[in-house]
Scaffold this motif. Structure first.
Motif, PDB file in Angstrom:
ATOM      1  N   ARG A  94       1.131  -0.662  -0.116  1.00 46.73           N
ATOM      2  CA  ARG A  94      -0.278   0.415   0.173  1.00 46.73           C
ATOM      3  C   ARG A  94       0.852   1.171   0.151  1.00 46.73           C
ATOM      4  NH1 ARG A  94      -5.022  -1.126   4.562  1.00 46.73           N
ATOM      5  NH2 ARG A  94      -5.840  -2.952   3.038  1.00 46.73           N
ATOM      6  N   LEU A  95       0.758   2.046  -1.236  1.00 45.38           N
ATOM      7  CA  LEU A  95       1.240   3.568  -1.290  1.00 45.38           C
ATOM      8  C   LEU A  95       0.392   4.559  -1.854  1.00 45.38           C
ATOM      9  CD1 LEU A  95       2.637   4.087  -4.818  1.00 45.38           C
ATOM     10  CD2 LEU A  95       3.803   1.737  -3.307  1.00 45.38           C
ATOM     11  N   PHE A  96       1.601   5.442  -1.128  1.00 42.45           N
ATOM     12  CA  PHE A  96       0.608   6.653  -1.455  1.00 42.45           C
ATOM     13  C   PHE A  96       2.171   7.722  -1.814  1.00 42.45           C
ATOM     14  CE2 PHE A  96       1.292   7.795   2.649  1.00 42.45           C
ATOM     15  CZ  PHE A  96       1.429   9.100   3.215  1.00 42.45           C
ATOM     16  N   SER A  97       1.811   9.093  -2.492  1.00 41.15           N
ATOM     17  CA  SER A  97       2.535   9.902  -2.921  1.00 41.15           C
ATOM     18  C   SER A  97       2.273  11.380  -3.283  1.00 41.15           C
ATOM     19  CB  SER A  97       3.424   9.237  -4.142  1.00 41.15           C
ATOM     20  OG  SER A  97       4.081  10.764  -4.827  1.00 41.15           O
ATOM     21  N   PHE A  98       2.361  12.127  -3.053  1.00 37.48           N
ATOM     22  CA  PHE A  98       1.778  13.662  -3.309  1.00 37.48           C
ATOM     23  C   PHE A  98       3.408  13.886  -4.545  1.00 37.48           C
ATOM     24  CE2 PHE A  98      -0.527  14.133   0.322  1.00 37.48           C
ATOM     25  CZ  PHE A  98      -1.717  14.554   0.384  1.00 37.48           C
ATOM     26  N   SER A  99       2.464  13.856  -5.209  1.00 37.96           N
ATOM     27  CA  SER A  99       4.033  14.278  -6.588  1.00 37.96           C
ATOM     28  C   SER A  99       4.282  15.122  -7.021  1.00 37.96           C
ATOM     29  CB  SER A  99       4.151  12.535  -7.980  1.00 37.96           C
ATOM     30  OG  SER A  99       5.478  13.224  -8.644  1.00 37.96           O
ATOM     31  N   HIS A 100       4.637  16.515  -7.560  1.00 35.01           N
ATOM     32  CA  HIS A 100       4.681  17.896  -8.524  1.00 35.01           C
ATOM     33  C   HIS A 100       4.771  16.429 -10.254  1.00 35.01           C
ATOM     34  CE1 HIS A 100       5.076  21.313  -6.392  1.00 35.01           C
ATOM     35  NE2 HIS A 100       4.917  20.114  -5.107  1.00 35.01           N
ATOM     36  N   VAL A 101       3.359  16.799 -10.539  1.00 40.94           N
ATOM     37  CA  VAL A 101       3.599  16.714 -11.953  1.00 40.94           C
ATOM     38  C   VAL A 101       3.783  17.379 -13.228  1.00 40.94           C
ATOM     39  CG1 VAL A 101       2.827  13.958 -11.808  1.00 40.94           C
ATOM     40  CG2 VAL A 101       0.998  16.534 -11.524  1.00 40.94           C
ATOM     41  N   PHE A 102       3.819  16.638 -14.572  1.00 43.89           N
ATOM     42  CA  PHE A 102       4.050  18.838 -14.720  1.00 43.89           C
ATOM     43  C   PHE A 102       3.896  18.006 -17.028  1.00 43.89           C
ATOM     44  CE2 PHE A 102       7.696  18.556 -12.577  1.00 43.89           C
ATOM     45  CZ  PHE A 102       7.880  19.529 -12.061  1.00 43.89           C
ATOM     46  N   ARG A 103       2.565  18.682 -16.726  1.00 42.58           N
ATOM     47  CA  ARG A 103       1.590  19.117 -18.309  1.00 42.58           C
ATOM     48  C   ARG A 103       2.143  19.945 -19.129  1.00 42.58           C
ATOM     49  NH1 ARG A 103      -3.125  14.021 -16.780  1.00 42.58           N
ATOM     50  NH2 ARG A 103      -1.254  13.017 -15.719  1.00 42.58           N
ATOM     51  N   ASN A 104       1.922  20.098 -20.546  1.00 44.61           N
ATOM     52  CA  ASN A 104       2.200  20.750 -21.346  1.00 44.61           C
ATOM     53  C   ASN A 104       1.500  21.205 -22.214  1.00 44.61           C
ATOM     54  OD1 ASN A 104       4.262  22.516 -22.133  1.00 44.61           O
ATOM     55  ND2 ASN A 104       5.644  21.050 -22.707  1.00 44.61           N
ATOM     56  N   ARG A 105       0.857  21.955 -22.698  1.00 42.24           N
ATOM     57  CA  ARG A 105      -0.261  22.265 -23.435  1.00 42.24           C
ATOM     58  C   ARG A 105      -1.889  22.414 -22.388  1.00 42.24           C
ATOM     59  NH1 ARG A 105      -0.252  20.451 -29.649  1.00 42.24           N
ATOM     60  NH2 ARG A 105       2.046  19.634 -29.294  1.00 42.24           N
ATOM     61  N   GLU A 106      -1.763  22.659 -21.292  1.00 44.71           N
ATOM     62  CA  GLU A 106      -2.445  22.956 -20.741  1.00 44.71           C
ATOM     63  C   GLU A 106      -2.892  24.947 -19.179  1.00 44.71           C
ATOM     64  OE1 GLU A 106      -3.771  19.677 -17.917  1.00 44.71           O
ATOM     65  OE2 GLU A 106      -2.967  18.161 -19.743  1.00 44.71           O
ATOM     66  N   ARG A 107      -3.473  24.897 -19.234  1.00 44.46           N
ATOM     67  CA  ARG A 107      -3.649  26.055 -18.575  1.00 44.46           C
ATOM     68  C   ARG A 107      -5.014  26.558 -18.542  1.00 44.46           C
ATOM     69  NH1 ARG A 107       1.191  29.931 -16.488  1.00 44.46           N
ATOM     70  NH2 ARG A 107       0.169  30.373 -14.462  1.00 44.46           N
ATOM     71  N   GLY A 108      -5.791  26.400 -17.518  1.00 43.32           N
ATOM     72  CA  GLY A 108      -6.904  27.116 -17.686  1.00 43.32           C
ATOM     73  C   GLY A 108      -7.352  27.338 -15.691  1.00 43.32           C
ATOM     74  N   PRO A 109      -9.043  27.234 -15.485  1.00 42.71           N
ATOM     75  CA  PRO A 109      -8.861  28.134 -13.992  1.00 42.71           C
ATOM     76  C   PRO A 109      -8.590  26.362 -13.555  1.00 42.71           C
ATOM     77  CG  PRO A 109     -10.539  28.610 -15.627  1.00 42.71           C
ATOM     78  CD  PRO A 109      -9.539  28.167 -16.465  1.00 42.71           C
TER      79      PRO A 109
END
Length: 352
Positions: A94-109
């Protein structure tokens, strides 16, 4: 040239600071929640050989330069999923992660190029367990924020009510009058013309160059999602196999997969799978996704051979990814994701 970034000015920060402090409290409460249930927190590296192999996800590329000057292409990951599954193969249960992730072409509310993904995995447990987990975290966020109702825009939800569970096929029939599974065969092949004909009868636009997946997405966005997570959360379950590249087929119907998405106030909060553990099938699906990416965007990403090797020894498992900032937005009443990010990324002048 970048636009001025008002988030750092004192009066703007003063307005955002209550949201940000509450974000910290919610994160701490979630960590305690998982630790009390024998989950181990993990912190995967952000740099990966492959950022993921979904056709419509866009990564940030970089490279590593060795001591000998050799250059190795790398990517900032779009999800910690591959790394977390490797850890399941290594023996974590059983594991969990708070991870910073990165996605291009995505910006909005609701979108930002860098955000926090909360993912958790359960070895040897069915994906229905994740439905209970997601509902529990929605209630926990509300309780931590001292809220009995969560809102986004004009929509609200009772975070303590039992979620509605609705299959994708039932949602298409209920909200669009479309028999979706009549356009999917037992081996997962799709009938583009059959879906197009039903859409025209329902008054939906169909373009000549639309593929089945394009048509499916249009119905989902225009007719289904506006009805989800209103009054109480919605679990949209049993996606067509062609729309679930990392999920295993359902045991009772090969046309659909063990995948659900969790909605509240019309916002998609989480995406969950009963995990596919067949490396040959996973490679085939990745290759199909990359072929579609090449067709639409003229680029592809590498397939992580280590990940496929790990799948061969990974136990049966279920996993889920939740957009942490979106959960915080609902709990705080924030209207834009920048309100719950400590230091948002500045935006180039003229960028959408």
């Amino acid at each position: 040239m970048t636009r001025p970034s008002p988030w750092w000015t004192p009066h703007v920060h003063d307005d955002r600071r209550p949201f940000l402090l509450l974000r910290n409290r919610i994160r701490s409460a979630i960590t305690r929640h998982f630790e009390a249930r024998d989950f181990v927190e993990v912190d995967p590296c952000l740099l990966q050989i492959s950022p993921g192999n979904e056709a419509h996800l866009h990564a940030f590329a970089t490279e590593a330069i060795g001591t000998d000057g050799a250059r190795q292409p790398l990517y900032l990951h779009t999800s910690p999923e591959f790394a977390c599954k490797k850890l399941l193969a290594a023996g974590e249960q059983r594991l969990f992660s708070f991870s910073h992730v990165f996605r291009n072409r995505e910006r909005g509310p609701l979108h930002h190029p860098e955000f926090t993904m909360l993912e958790w995995y359960r070895a040897g447990e069915g994906y229905e367990t994740l439905m209970d987990d997601a509902a529990a975290l929605l209630a926990l966020a509300a309780e931590t924020a001292g809220q009995s109702t969560l809102t986004f825009g004009s929509l609200s939800v009772d975070p303590f009510a039992e979620p509605e569970r609705l299959s994708v096929a039932d949602a298409f029939l209920r909200h669009a009058g479309i028999d979706l599974l009549a356009t999917v065969t037992e081996d997962g092949e799709t009938d583009r013309d059959g879906l197009a004909a039903q859409m025209r009868l329902s008054g939906l636009r169909v373009a000549e160059d639309d593929r089945w997946a394009d048509l499916y997405s249009r119905v989902l966005v225009e007719r289904i999602e506006p009805h989800l997570g209103i009054g109480r959360a919605t679990i949209l379950d049993r996606y067509p196999v062609s729309e679930a590249a990392l999920a295993r087929p359902a045991g009772d119907d090969a046309r659909v997969a063990e995948r659900f998405e969790f909605y509240a106030c019309g916002v998609e909060l989480a995406n969950a799978f009963g995990e596919l553990t067949n490396p040959e099938e996973q490679r085939r699906r990745f290759e199909m996704e990359m072929a579609e990416k090449a067709r639409v965007y003229g680029e592809t990403y590498p397939i992580d051979a280590d990940f496929l090797a790990a799948l061969a020894i990974m136990p049966e498992a279920s996993g889920i990814a939740l957009g942490f900032e979106r959960l915080v937005m609902l709990a705080t009443g924030a209207s834009r994701i920048e309100q719950v990010l400590w230091a948002p990324v500045a935006q180039t002048e003229g960028a959408a």
